[in-house]
Design a protein around this motif. Sequence first.
Motif, mmCIF file in Angstrom:
data_model
loop_
_atom_site.group_PDB
_atom_site.id
_atom_site.type_symbol
_atom_site.label_atom_id
_atom_site.label_comp_id
_atom_site.label_asym_id
_atom_site.label_seq_id
_atom_site.Cartn_x
_atom_site.Cartn_y
_atom_site.Cartn_z
ATOM 1 N N ARG A 3 0.839 -1.189 0.000
ATOM 2 C CA ARG A 3 0.000 0.000 0.000
ATOM 3 C C ARG A 3 0.868 1.230 0.000
ATOM 4 O O ARG A 3 1.957 1.229 0.541
ATOM 5 C CB ARG A 3 -0.863 0.052 1.271
ATOM 6 C CG ARG A 3 -2.098 -0.733 1.204
ATOM 7 C CD ARG A 3 -2.993 -0.504 2.396
ATOM 8 N NE ARG A 3 -2.321 -0.476 3.679
ATOM 9 C CZ ARG A 3 -2.255 0.601 4.458
ATOM 10 N NH1 ARG A 3 -2.784 1.718 4.084
ATOM 11 N NH2 ARG A 3 -1.642 0.557 5.616
ATOM 12 N N ARG A 15 -2.711 -4.992 5.278
ATOM 13 C CA ARG A 15 -3.637 -4.182 4.494
ATOM 14 C C ARG A 15 -4.861 -3.893 5.337
ATOM 15 O O ARG A 15 -5.217 -4.657 6.220
ATOM 16 C CB ARG A 15 -4.047 -4.959 3.245
ATOM 17 C CG ARG A 15 -2.875 -5.106 2.302
ATOM 18 C CD ARG A 15 -3.077 -6.042 1.164
ATOM 19 N NE ARG A 15 -4.407 -6.128 0.608
ATOM 20 C CZ ARG A 15 -4.733 -6.962 -0.360
ATOM 21 N NH1 ARG A 15 -3.835 -7.760 -0.870
ATOM 22 N NH2 ARG A 15 -5.951 -7.016 -0.814
ATOM 23 N N TRP A 24 -7.833 2.210 1.207
ATOM 24 C CA TRP A 24 -7.072 1.504 0.177
ATOM 25 C C TRP A 24 -6.568 2.476 -0.888
ATOM 26 O O TRP A 24 -7.205 3.482 -1.189
ATOM 27 C CB TRP A 24 -7.946 0.459 -0.487
ATOM 28 C CG TRP A 24 -8.302 -0.702 0.381
ATOM 29 C CD1 TRP A 24 -8.891 -0.657 1.598
ATOM 30 C CD2 TRP A 24 -8.067 -2.060 0.094
ATOM 31 N NE1 TRP A 24 -9.051 -1.914 2.098
ATOM 32 C CE2 TRP A 24 -8.555 -2.806 1.179
ATOM 33 C CE3 TRP A 24 -7.505 -2.741 -0.971
ATOM 34 C CZ2 TRP A 24 -8.492 -4.183 1.231
ATOM 35 C CZ3 TRP A 24 -7.453 -4.103 -0.926
ATOM 36 C CH2 TRP A 24 -7.933 -4.818 0.174
#
Length: 188
Positions: A3, A15, A24
């Motif tokens: 990420r 995540r 995200w």
Amino acid sequence: MQRAGADGSAATGPRPPLDEPSAWSPDEAVTALYTAHYRSLVRLGALLLDDVAVAEEVVQDAFVALHGRWRRMRDPDRALAYLRTTVVNRSRSALRRRSVARRHAEAQPPPAPLPSAEDAVLAAAEASRVVAAVRRLPARQREAVVLRYWLDLPEAGVAEAMGISRGAVKSHTSRAMAAIRAALGEAP
């Protein structure tokens, strides 16, 4: 897949959970949505379009559009709804294009059939007969016919080219055409 952090550097660590799509990156979000919903969106498109290949293209375009729009989305939780709406709208557009193409194709006359080899031979033979008949004409009649019908000149243009009056052009052309018809065995 890593990420991106808030400063643009690669973030390490786990995540965010699937129920927090706003955290995200566009790549991660679209990848997760693609993995989870691609097939169902293709089925939706295929049912609307009756064409799986076009449905796949529509769905791919919808994911590309979502990726480009991800950072501007007010509510990333509605990404799946956005994808469905995009698939439906793009399917409608594809159906409209198909309908216009079909109408346009129907409006076009069918292409003329290509002559067969036999037809080509017969046409060449007929052309040879006509050329032979024109060659047998007296010089002035031959000139008048060639200028008038081969070069498609108007009577005034033939008269100018031959240095004669328009009446003389009409006379030479009429006599020449009668002689050609007679040579080809056609009725006057």
